[in-house]
Design a protein around this motif. Structure first.
Motif, PDB file in Angstrom:
ATOM      1  N   ASP A  71      -7.512  -1.672  56.773  1.00  0.00           N
ATOM      2  CA  ASP A  71      -6.705  -2.887  56.775  1.00  0.00           C
ATOM      3  C   ASP A  71      -6.400  -3.283  55.338  1.00  0.00           C
ATOM      4  O   ASP A  71      -7.306  -3.494  54.538  1.00  0.00           O
ATOM      5  CB  ASP A  71      -7.448  -4.030  57.475  1.00  0.00           C
ATOM      6  N   LEU A  72      -5.111  -3.379  55.032  1.00  0.00           N
ATOM      7  CA  LEU A  72      -4.657  -3.769  53.696  1.00  0.00           C
ATOM      8  C   LEU A  72      -4.126  -5.187  53.751  1.00  0.00           C
ATOM      9  O   LEU A  72      -3.166  -5.472  54.458  1.00  0.00           O
ATOM     10  CB  LEU A  72      -3.541  -2.838  53.221  1.00  0.00           C
ATOM     11  N   PRO A 111       5.262  -2.392  63.923  1.00  0.00           N
ATOM     12  CA  PRO A 111       5.812  -2.027  62.609  1.00  0.00           C
ATOM     13  C   PRO A 111       4.890  -2.327  61.429  1.00  0.00           C
ATOM     14  O   PRO A 111       5.198  -1.950  60.304  1.00  0.00           O
ATOM     15  CB  PRO A 111       7.093  -2.863  62.527  1.00  0.00           C
ATOM     16  N   PHE A 112       3.754  -2.968  61.669  1.00  0.00           N
ATOM     17  CA  PHE A 112       2.775  -3.233  60.613  1.00  0.00           C
ATOM     18  C   PHE A 112       1.806  -2.062  60.452  1.00  0.00           C
ATOM     19  O   PHE A 112       0.989  -2.054  59.548  1.00  0.00           O
ATOM     20  CB  PHE A 112       1.971  -4.504  60.934  1.00  0.00           C
ATOM     21  N   ARG A 113       1.909  -1.050  61.319  1.00  0.00           N
ATOM     22  CA  ARG A 113       0.925   0.030  61.370  1.00  0.00           C
ATOM     23  C   ARG A 113       1.575   1.386  61.114  1.00  0.00           C
ATOM     24  O   ARG A 113       2.635   1.698  61.631  1.00  0.00           O
ATOM     25  CB  ARG A 113       0.259   0.040  62.738  1.00  0.00           C
ATOM     26  N   TYR A 120      -5.530   8.507  62.112  1.00  0.00           N
ATOM     27  CA  TYR A 120      -5.986   7.481  61.166  1.00  0.00           C
ATOM     28  C   TYR A 120      -4.887   6.441  60.993  1.00  0.00           C
ATOM     29  O   TYR A 120      -3.723   6.781  60.822  1.00  0.00           O
ATOM     30  CB  TYR A 120      -6.364   8.101  59.819  1.00  0.00           C
ATOM     31  N   MET A 121      -5.261   5.155  61.071  1.00  0.00           N
ATOM     32  CA  MET A 121      -4.286   4.063  61.035  1.00  0.00           C
ATOM     33  C   MET A 121      -4.427   3.233  59.767  1.00  0.00           C
ATOM     34  O   MET A 121      -5.535   3.014  59.290  1.00  0.00           O
ATOM     35  CB  MET A 121      -4.475   3.151  62.253  1.00  0.00           C
ATOM     36  N   VAL A 122      -3.293   2.743  59.278  1.00  0.00           N
ATOM     37  CA  VAL A 122      -3.244   1.809  58.149  1.00  0.00           C
ATOM     38  C   VAL A 122      -2.457   0.599  58.621  1.00  0.00           C
ATOM     39  O   VAL A 122      -1.327   0.730  59.083  1.00  0.00           O
ATOM     40  CB  VAL A 122      -2.565   2.438  56.921  1.00  0.00           C
ATOM     41  N   ASP A 123      -3.079  -0.582  58.535  1.00  0.00           N
ATOM     42  CA  ASP A 123      -2.423  -1.825  58.935  1.00  0.00           C
ATOM     43  C   ASP A 123      -2.132  -2.676  57.706  1.00  0.00           C
ATOM     44  O   ASP A 123      -3.006  -2.847  56.854  1.00  0.00           O
ATOM     45  CB  ASP A 123      -3.308  -2.633  59.890  1.00  0.00           C
ATOM     46  N   LEU A 124      -0.909  -3.217  57.629  1.00  0.00           N
ATOM     47  CA  LEU A 124      -0.524  -4.126  56.557  1.00  0.00           C
ATOM     48  C   LEU A 124      -0.569  -5.549  57.094  1.00  0.00           C
ATOM     49  O   LEU A 124       0.069  -5.865  58.095  1.00  0.00           O
ATOM     50  CB  LEU A 124       0.878  -3.795  56.038  1.00  0.00           C
ATOM     51  N   LEU A 145       6.799  -0.678  56.082  1.00  0.00           N
ATOM     52  CA  LEU A 145       5.914  -1.383  57.005  1.00  0.00           C
ATOM     53  C   LEU A 145       6.187  -2.877  56.921  1.00  0.00           C
ATOM     54  O   LEU A 145       6.428  -3.407  55.829  1.00  0.00           O
ATOM     55  CB  LEU A 145       4.445  -1.135  56.658  1.00  0.00           C
ATOM     56  N   ILE A 146       6.146  -3.564  58.057  1.00  0.00           N
ATOM     57  CA  ILE A 146       6.342  -5.013  58.107  1.00  0.00           C
ATOM     58  C   ILE A 146       4.978  -5.651  58.343  1.00  0.00           C
ATOM     59  O   ILE A 146       4.325  -5.367  59.348  1.00  0.00           O
ATOM     60  CB  ILE A 146       7.327  -5.406  59.228  1.00  0.00           C
ATOM     61  N   ALA A 147       4.547  -6.487  57.425  1.00  0.00           N
ATOM     62  CA  ALA A 147       3.217  -7.091  57.519  1.00  0.00           C
ATOM     63  C   ALA A 147       3.082  -7.962  58.763  1.00  0.00           C
ATOM     64  O   ALA A 147       4.001  -8.685  59.127  1.00  0.00           O
ATOM     65  CB  ALA A 147       2.930  -7.916  56.269  1.00  0.00           C
ATOM     66  N   THR A 148       1.927  -7.869  59.400  1.00  0.00           N
ATOM     67  CA  THR A 148       1.620  -8.747  60.518  1.00  0.00           C
ATOM     68  C   THR A 148       0.960 -10.004  59.975  1.00  0.00           C
ATOM     69  O   THR A 148       0.228  -9.949  58.977  1.00  0.00           O
ATOM     70  CB  THR A 148       0.721  -8.051  61.564  1.00  0.00           C
ATOM     71  N   ASP A 149       1.237 -11.132  60.592  1.00  0.00           N
ATOM     72  CA  ASP A 149       0.689 -12.414  60.125  1.00  0.00           C
ATOM     73  C   ASP A 149      -0.633 -12.710  60.826  1.00  0.00           C
ATOM     74  O   ASP A 149      -0.714 -12.666  62.050  1.00  0.00           O
ATOM     75  CB  ASP A 149       1.671 -13.547  60.421  1.00  0.00           C
ATOM     76  N   ILE A 150      -1.639 -13.023  60.025  1.00  0.00           N
ATOM     77  CA  ILE A 150      -2.940 -13.426  60.564  1.00  0.00           C
ATOM     78  C   ILE A 150      -3.341 -14.714  59.870  1.00  0.00           C
ATOM     79  O   ILE A 150      -3.197 -14.865  58.663  1.00  0.00           O
ATOM     80  CB  ILE A 150      -4.005 -12.331  60.369  1.00  0.00           C
ATOM     81  N   TRP A 151      -3.829 -15.631  60.653  1.00  0.00           N
ATOM     82  CA  TRP A 151      -4.240 -16.935  60.149  1.00  0.00           C
ATOM     83  C   TRP A 151      -5.547 -16.822  59.376  1.00  0.00           C
ATOM     84  O   TRP A 151      -6.375 -15.982  59.651  1.00  0.00           O
ATOM     85  CB  TRP A 151      -4.396 -17.906  61.321  1.00  0.00           C
ATOM     86  N   ASN A 152      -5.754 -17.679  58.410  1.00  0.00           N
ATOM     87  CA  ASN A 152      -6.968 -17.813  57.600  1.00  0.00           C
ATOM     88  C   ASN A 152      -7.251 -16.630  56.684  1.00  0.00           C
ATOM     89  O   ASN A 152      -8.386 -16.436  56.272  1.00  0.00           O
ATOM     90  CB  ASN A 152      -8.193 -18.112  58.470  1.00  0.00           C
TER      91      ASN A 152
END
Length: 193
Positions: A71-72, A111-113, A120-124, A145-152
């Motif tokens: 996870d990046l 699209p974030f992955r 092997y997976m890379v998530d932005l 890659l399009i970053a996924t939004d995560i809170w906090n």
């Protein structure tokens, strides 16, 4: 120094000193070459534990570290302006990943992955904009890659960054940048609630 590091990598592999997945080493080396990991990107999640091991001089059980992804966390709010006498050719994040493993492809419905042929997976990831409808960058380049939004994620972004050398299974030494372990613990505690 390069020759000495190559010899040391063979010794590390023979003595099984390292246990970080070689995929992680390849990816981190590409991100470090592009100066992303030391400026506005962090490794978060399970893989951050490798740096915490090195800091504490301990080794976690392998089942705790078992993961097939990295996870990046991208600090998309950091700004950088460059002035250069030569034309710079910036590279897409997916392009950097393909330098590590040519088989990386973006997942159509995620699209974030990016996933390699080995699975092997890379998530932005980025901090969710506040308010969520705010227009902020969500990718490096148009077809990236399009970053996924995560809170906090702000806990990780605002925490001190720690960069330490870690050792891959093949004995190679490479640098990883992660958030301070206190931020890691606070985020995991918050997540568990």
């Amino acid at each position: 120094l390069k020759d000495r590091l190559a010899i040391q990598a063979k010794i590390n592999a023979a003595y099984r000193v390292g246990h970080v997945d070689n995929h992680i080493a390849d990816i981190c080396e590409q991100l470090n070459k592009a100066h992303l990991l030391d400026s506005n990107m962090l490794i978060i999640g399970t893989n951050a534990l490798h740096v915490y091991e090195a800091m504490a001089g301990v080794r976690f059980q392998t089942d705790i570290l078992a993961t097939t992804d990295i996870d990046l966390l991208w600090n998309h709010t950091s700004k950088l302006s460059l002035i250069s006498s030569t034309e710079l050719q910036p590279e897409e994040l997916i392009g950097l990943l393909r330098h590590a493993d040519k088989s990386f492809e973006t997942v159509q419905n995620q699209p974030f992955r990016a996933v390699s042929k080995t699975g092997y997976m890379v998530d932005l990831i980025r901090q969710m904009p506040d308010p969520p409808w705010t227009e902020e960058p969500d990718r490096f380049f148009e077809n990236d890659l399009i970053a996924t939004d995560i809170w906090n994620m702000k806990w990780f972004i605002s925490a001190p960054k720690i960069t330490r050398p870690v050792i891959a299974m093949n004995g190679r030494v490479f640098m990883m940048t992660v958030p301070d372990p206190r931020a890691f613990v606070m985020f995991k505690w918050w997540l568990s609630q």
